[in-house]
Design a protein around this motif. Structure first.
Motif, PDB file in Angstrom:
ATOM      1  N   HIS B  48      -7.251   1.958   5.686  1.00 39.03           N
ATOM      2  CA  HIS B  48      -7.840   1.124   4.636  1.00 39.03           C
ATOM      3  C   HIS B  48      -6.806   0.775   3.558  1.00 39.03           C
ATOM      4  CE1 HIS B  48     -10.816  -0.371   1.767  1.00 39.03           C
ATOM      5  NE2 HIS B  48     -10.156   0.324   0.866  1.00 39.03           N
ATOM      6  N   ASP B  49      -6.236   1.815   2.956  1.00 40.53           N
ATOM      7  CA  ASP B  49      -5.300   1.584   1.854  1.00 40.53           C
ATOM      8  C   ASP B  49      -4.022   0.892   2.319  1.00 40.53           C
ATOM      9  OD1 ASP B  49      -6.950   2.662  -0.101  1.00 40.53           O
ATOM     10  OD2 ASP B  49      -6.270   4.700   0.297  1.00 40.53           O
ATOM     11  N   THR B  50      -3.520   1.288   3.481  1.00 43.82           N
ATOM     12  CA  THR B  50      -2.265   0.688   3.938  1.00 43.82           C
ATOM     13  C   THR B  50      -2.464  -0.792   4.299  1.00 43.82           C
ATOM     14  OG1 THR B  50      -2.624   1.561   6.162  1.00 43.82           O
ATOM     15  CG2 THR B  50      -1.181   2.837   4.722  1.00 43.82           C
ATOM     16  N   LEU B  51      -3.645  -1.122   4.836  1.00 46.13           N
ATOM     17  CA  LEU B  51      -3.913  -2.539   5.147  1.00 46.13           C
ATOM     18  C   LEU B  51      -3.956  -3.379   3.871  1.00 46.13           C
ATOM     19  CD1 LEU B  51      -6.589  -2.238   7.980  1.00 46.13           C
ATOM     20  CD2 LEU B  51      -4.516  -3.606   8.127  1.00 46.13           C
ATOM     21  N   VAL B  52      -4.560  -2.822   2.825  1.00 52.08           N
ATOM     22  CA  VAL B  52      -4.623  -3.552   1.547  1.00 52.08           C
ATOM     23  C   VAL B  52      -3.203  -3.733   0.994  1.00 52.08           C
ATOM     24  CG1 VAL B  52      -5.528  -3.543  -0.810  1.00 52.08           C
ATOM     25  CG2 VAL B  52      -6.931  -2.649   1.052  1.00 52.08           C
ATOM     26  N   PHE B  53      -2.420  -2.649   1.010  1.00 56.43           N
ATOM     27  CA  PHE B  53      -1.049  -2.716   0.495  1.00 56.43           C
ATOM     28  C   PHE B  53      -0.211  -3.706   1.303  1.00 56.43           C
ATOM     29  CE2 PHE B  53       3.374  -1.203   0.201  1.00 56.43           C
ATOM     30  CZ  PHE B  53       3.536  -1.232  -1.166  1.00 56.43           C
ATOM     31  N   PHE B  54      -0.378  -3.655   2.624  1.00 61.04           N
ATOM     32  CA  PHE B  54       0.368  -4.553   3.515  1.00 61.04           C
ATOM     33  C   PHE B  54       0.006  -6.020   3.234  1.00 61.04           C
ATOM     34  CE2 PHE B  54      -0.135  -6.884   7.612  1.00 61.04           C
ATOM     35  CZ  PHE B  54       1.191  -7.156   7.828  1.00 61.04           C
ATOM     36  N   ALA B  94     -12.398   2.905   7.236  1.00 58.59           N
ATOM     37  CA  ALA B  94     -12.844   4.002   6.361  1.00 58.59           C
ATOM     38  C   ALA B  94     -11.764   4.342   5.331  1.00 58.59           C
ATOM     39  CB  ALA B  94     -13.156   5.222   7.202  1.00 58.59           C
ATOM     40  N   GLN B  95     -12.200   4.653   4.108  1.00 62.07           N
ATOM     41  CA  GLN B  95     -11.256   5.065   3.066  1.00 62.07           C
ATOM     42  C   GLN B  95     -10.878   6.535   3.261  1.00 62.07           C
ATOM     43  OE1 GLN B  95     -13.574   4.332  -0.454  1.00 62.07           O
ATOM     44  NE2 GLN B  95     -12.660   2.322  -0.767  1.00 62.07           N
ATOM     45  N   HIS B  96      -9.635   6.855   2.918  1.00 63.86           N
ATOM     46  CA  HIS B  96      -9.195   8.250   2.957  1.00 63.86           C
ATOM     47  C   HIS B  96      -9.200   8.761   1.514  1.00 63.86           C
ATOM     48  CE1 HIS B  96      -6.457  11.673   3.222  1.00 63.86           C
ATOM     49  NE2 HIS B  96      -6.721  11.713   4.508  1.00 63.86           N
ATOM     50  N   ASN B  97     -10.271   9.467   1.156  1.00 63.10           N
ATOM     51  CA  ASN B  97     -10.418   9.885  -0.242  1.00 63.10           C
ATOM     52  C   ASN B  97     -10.082  11.360  -0.484  1.00 63.10           C
ATOM     53  OD1 ASN B  97     -11.226   7.329  -1.041  1.00 63.10           O
ATOM     54  ND2 ASN B  97     -13.349   7.718  -0.474  1.00 63.10           N
TER      55      ASN B  97
END
Lengths: 241, 236
Positions: B48-54, B94-97
């Motif tokens: 999730h986060d890496t796709l947003v950053f990418f 899914a987010q990794h929280n």
């Protein structure tokens, strides 16, 4: 003499680089297909690569042997081309810009050398230890685990840990050290890391004792690559302006 | 999540009103910053986060190229469609929280991941420029593709070096035989091939444009394919 000239021309050619980079890619693709499905590759980390290769069937390792052959040709090719480039361009202006790809090449060769040393002499073993456990790590020295401190967050996650150790020789403590996350205990070329924990019934750690003879060479190669890349980017940007 | 959903919509609507791409980027960066504050760390773990950053990095890197290409609709549309697609993918991942394990709390890890995704973004831009080149056969575009790949390659190399140093400190070895490492090698060799091929006249133009596009396919498999389909030391 004609053969010698042909060999020199072969190793100085950019076509050789391209063909062998292509072959390298094909072999890596083959490895990427073969490796994930085979259990035998799990043991690859515990013994040096060359030792592992001789114990495995060729049907499983042919691509690795091919990789070694291709990388050997590319090593000679890189050396020849880099030396030729440095000699040709030594009198030109912007020497740094022209030399920076060769610095990256030399860094790459150092990394290959690192892999060669590791393939010849790396090792890895695992030992479970509790507070007070003594582990023999070499013929004349042992390591004792003095304390295991694990901090667990209210949500049940391990948030911090440290393992204090002492090195002994003939029963005498000659070195004290602490293993933390990303801070292994390094002693005479051996690297001691904590691989896993168990809190119950007693605090236990799974220690990984590894030897990586190529590490220093890989770091040297990495530094050279970084230097080459930095010079290349800065000078390219300056040139563009 | 609302910020991310808005950025998805804005990227998509930028196909009709181009400045909306920038609005989408602002919302996406705001989402990343809010995630960072919420987690108390760089949001760079998990798909999730890496796709947003990418995606955000790709749109940021597209800006200087857009300034040169000005009215190129194909470049803009491909970036907008790509940004929408990857943002939608992030929305469904899914987010990794969970808090980071201690071994990930190091600058080596952050530098390794940030540089890897910045290089992936530049490789994505290079692939878009490859499509533009095939359409227009403009040598300026080919030169831009080369610049994107050269800088991406340098960042990727630094990422590999930092990853090796971190792996040595964390696990006692700078190289682990896993599919991710193997595919990373494939990617690095692939772009090494591109950079060397560019020195030969035969490869100039269309073949290099295709190589730039194919390279991004390798990026996608290295980034998402390996993580989703194979067991690896990397979770992203």
């Amino acid at each position: 003499m004609i053969v010698f000239k042909y060999v020199i021309r072969f190793f100085l050619s950019l076509n050789t680089t391209l063909w062998f980079l292509g072959f390298l890619l094909i072999m890596l693709f083959a490895g990427a297909l073969i490796m994930p499905g085979k259990q035998a590759f799990q043991g690859l980390h515990t013994v040096p690569l060359f030792k592992w290769l001789t114990t495995q069937p060729l049907t499983l390792t042919w691509w690795l042997w091919c990789l070694i052959g291709i990388l050997s040709v590319l090593t000679v090719n890189t050396l020849f081309c880099s030396i030729e480039s440095i000699l040709k361009k030594r009198k030109v202006t912007q020497w740094l810009l022209l030399i920076s790809p060769q610095v990256i090449h030399i860094g790459f060769l150092f990394m290959l050398l690192a892999h060669l040393f590791s393939a010849l002499g790396s090792s890895q073993r695992f030992v479970a230890a509790r507070e007070g456990s003594v582990l023999h790590i070499s013929e004349d020295s042992a390591m004792q685990v003095k304390g295991i401190n694990i901090l667990v967050s209210p949500r049940g996650y391990i948030s911090e840990w440290e393992v204090s150790v002492e090195y002994l020789s003939n029963g005498e403590v000659f070195k004290k050290d602490t293993i933390k996350p990303n801070q292994p205990s390094i002693h005479r070329g051996l690297n001691v890391n904590v691989k896993d924990f168990r809190l119950f019934p007693k605090k236990t750690v799974l220690l990984q004792v590894s030897k990586e003879p190529g590490a220093v060479w890989a770091l040297t190669g990495g530094i050279l690559c970084m230097a080459g890349i930095t010079i290349l980017i800065i000078l390219k940007i300056k040139k563009e302006r | 999540m609302l910020l991310l959903a808005l950025s998805f919509a804005l990227y998509l609507f930028s196909l009709w009103k181009r400045p909306l791409l920038y609005a989408g980027l602002i919302f996406q960066i705001a989402y990343l910053v809010s995630r960072g504050f919420e987690l108390g760390r760089l949001p760079l773990v998990g798909p999730h986060d890496t796709l947003v950053f990418f995606t955000a990095s790709t749109v940021v890197f597209s800006i200087p190229f857009r300034l040169i290409l000005k009215k190129n609709i194909r470049f803009h549309n491909t970036v907008a469609i790509g940004a929408s697609f990857f943002t939608a993918f992030a929305l469904t991942s899914a987010q990794h929280n969970a808090p980071l394990p201690p071994v990930l709390k190091t600058l080596w890890f952050e530098a390794h991941v940030v540089l890897a995704f910045l290089s992936y973004a530049l490789f994505a831009i290079a692939a878009v420029l490859g499509f533009v080149y095939l359409d227009e056969k403009n040598s300026t575009v080919e030169g831009m593709q080369y610049r994107a790949i050269l800088i991406g390659y340098c960042l990727f190399t630094l990422s590999i070096i930092f990853g090796g140093i971190w792996a040595f400190l964390a696990w006692g070895t700078y190289w682990i035989w896993t599919p991710k490492e193997l595919w990373t090698s494939i990617l690095w060799i692939f772009y090494s091939f591109y950079l060397h091929a560019r020195l030969k006249q035969w490869w100039m133009g269309t073949p290099l444009a295709y190589l730039g596009i194919a390279g991004f396919a390798v990026v996608l498999f290295t980034y998402l394919g390996v993580s989703l389909l194979m067991k690896s030391s990397h979770s992203f």
